[in-house]
Design an enzyme around this catalytic site. Structure first.
Site, short mmCIF file in Angstrom:
data_model
loop_
_atom_site.label_atom_id
_atom_site.label_comp_id
_atom_site.label_asym_id
_atom_site.label_seq_id
_atom_site.Cartn_x
_atom_site.Cartn_y
_atom_site.Cartn_z
CG PHE A 1 -47.10 -0.07 50.63
CD1 PHE A 1 -46.41 -1.13 50.05
CD2 PHE A 1 -48.26 -0.35 51.32
CE1 PHE A 1 -46.87 -2.45 50.17
CE2 PHE A 1 -48.72 -1.66 51.45
CZ PHE A 1 -48.04 -2.71 50.88
CB ALA B 1 -42.66 4.48 31.38
CE1 TYR C 1 -50.77 2.17 38.55
CE2 TYR C 1 -51.57 2.18 40.80
CZ TYR C 1 -50.53 2.23 39.91
OH TYR C 1 -49.24 2.31 40.37
#
Ligand code: UDP
Length: 327
Positions: free
Chosen positions: A168, A73, A140
């Protein structure tokens, strides 16, 4: 094993849930459905809740006798993380730390954590190995790196065992076409290109063709979501108390934006008009994995080693679910 899949209603989590069930594990999905989809979770497995509700997480961990957690999550859009970092620090850092605390309270000592190539930033050398310096260039990437560091500290101080898997570019869908990628708005390359083939967009804009790559467009390492999921199962088996591993998950092969568009044309039979646009800020020219550690430690090798076969599974999903789970 009794496993809690946090974020099991999301894109990668839902594929892991399917695989865990097929392997005979007992799965509980914990998801607040902020970006996940109820329909992506098999009946009876979903507990709707937020990670910041620690008491709830502890009680689910205890009631379901959870032995290991997989934590999918998180928010994962670079641009959004730049525009609204608070969202990312709250969801990817604070909520993840709450999960670790809940696990400590309920004495759950194993976790597989979704990390990312974004923790490396713009590496000077290719391919990217686990030893490549981690220097994220956006919130991020920072949020994911913070949790990798926290995991290492929890391992040495509290005996937590973990695997941090650095993905990736996740791509493709379950080969049966029943679960797949559904983001709103969609910004990822393959689904956006396939939306052109579906007639939902007029054209694809290629973000820059003046990179130092063979055809001028960015190279990325597209790894099938089923291959990501299977690596999680392997990683779970090798987790030991007080120890952690960080492993790249990629195919080791770079595919350019132009090659993706071409592969989509081939698979769909649609001409897919493409126009050149400006570079998107923060896009490195090339991100390709050195995946030797994954092969060695996990005894894992990506089943989908051709971009065409990855696109085929995505196309099956998008054709049968043109509006995602809303159809
Ligand atoms: N890209 C593009 N047009 C789009 C979306 C993406 O040219 O409409 C490019 C993007 O610049 C990058 C690659 O496709 O080089 C993969 O982008 P995506 O957003 O799918 O994943 P990211 O690499 O950002 O995680």
């Amino acid at each position: 094993m009794n496993i809690m899949v946090v974020g099991g209603a999301g894109y990668i989590g839902s594929h892991a849930v399917r695989l865990l069930i097929a392997a005979g594990h007992q799965v509980t999905v914990y998801d607040n459905l902020s970006r996940g989809h109820r329909q992506a979770v098999p009946d009876g497995l979903l507990v709707e809740g937020d990670l910041t509700d620690r008491a709830r997480v502890v009680s689910v961990l205890r009631e379901c006798k959870i032995e290991a957690v997989m934590h999918f999550a998180a928010f994962a859009l670079v641009n959004e993380s730049v525009a609204d970092p608070a969202l990312y620090y709250r969801n990817n850092v604070i909520a993840a730390l709450e999960l670790l605390e809940a696990m400590r309270e309920a004495e759950v000592t194993k976790i597989v954590f979704s990390s990312t190539t974004a923790t490396y930033g713009e590496p000077a050398t290719m391919p990217i190995s686990e030893d490549t310096p981690q220097q994220p260039i956006n919130p991020y990437g920072f949020t994911k790196l913070v949790i990798e560091k926290a995991l290492a500290d929890y391992a040495s101080a509290y005996g937590l065992g973990y695997a941090a898997l650095r993905y990736f570019n996740a791509a493709g869908a379950h080969p049966d076409g029943t679960i797949g990628e559904d983001h709103d708005p969609e910004s990822h390359l393959i689904p956006v290109v396939l939306q052109v083939a579906l007639g939902q967009r007029e054209k694809i804009t290629i973000f820059g063709d003046d990179f130092a790559t063979p055809d001028g467009t960015c190279l990325r390492d597209y790894i099938h979501v089923e291959d990501l999921a299977s690596a999680h199962l392997r990683a779970l088996e090798l987790i030991e108390p007080g120890k952690g591993v960080c492993i790249n998950l990629g195919t080791g092969r770079g595919t350019s934006v132009r090659e993706i568009v071409e592969a989509c044309r081939k698979v769909t039979g649609h001409p897919i008009p493409a126009v050149m646009g400006d570079r998107r800020s923060g896009d490195p020219a090339e991100l390709v994995a050195d995946n030797r550690l994954a092969k060695e430690l996990l005894d894992w090798t990506p089943k989908y080693d051709q971009i065409g076969s990855i696109v085929e599974t995505a196309w099956r999903w998008h054709q049968s679910h043109p509006n995602g789970y809303a159809t």
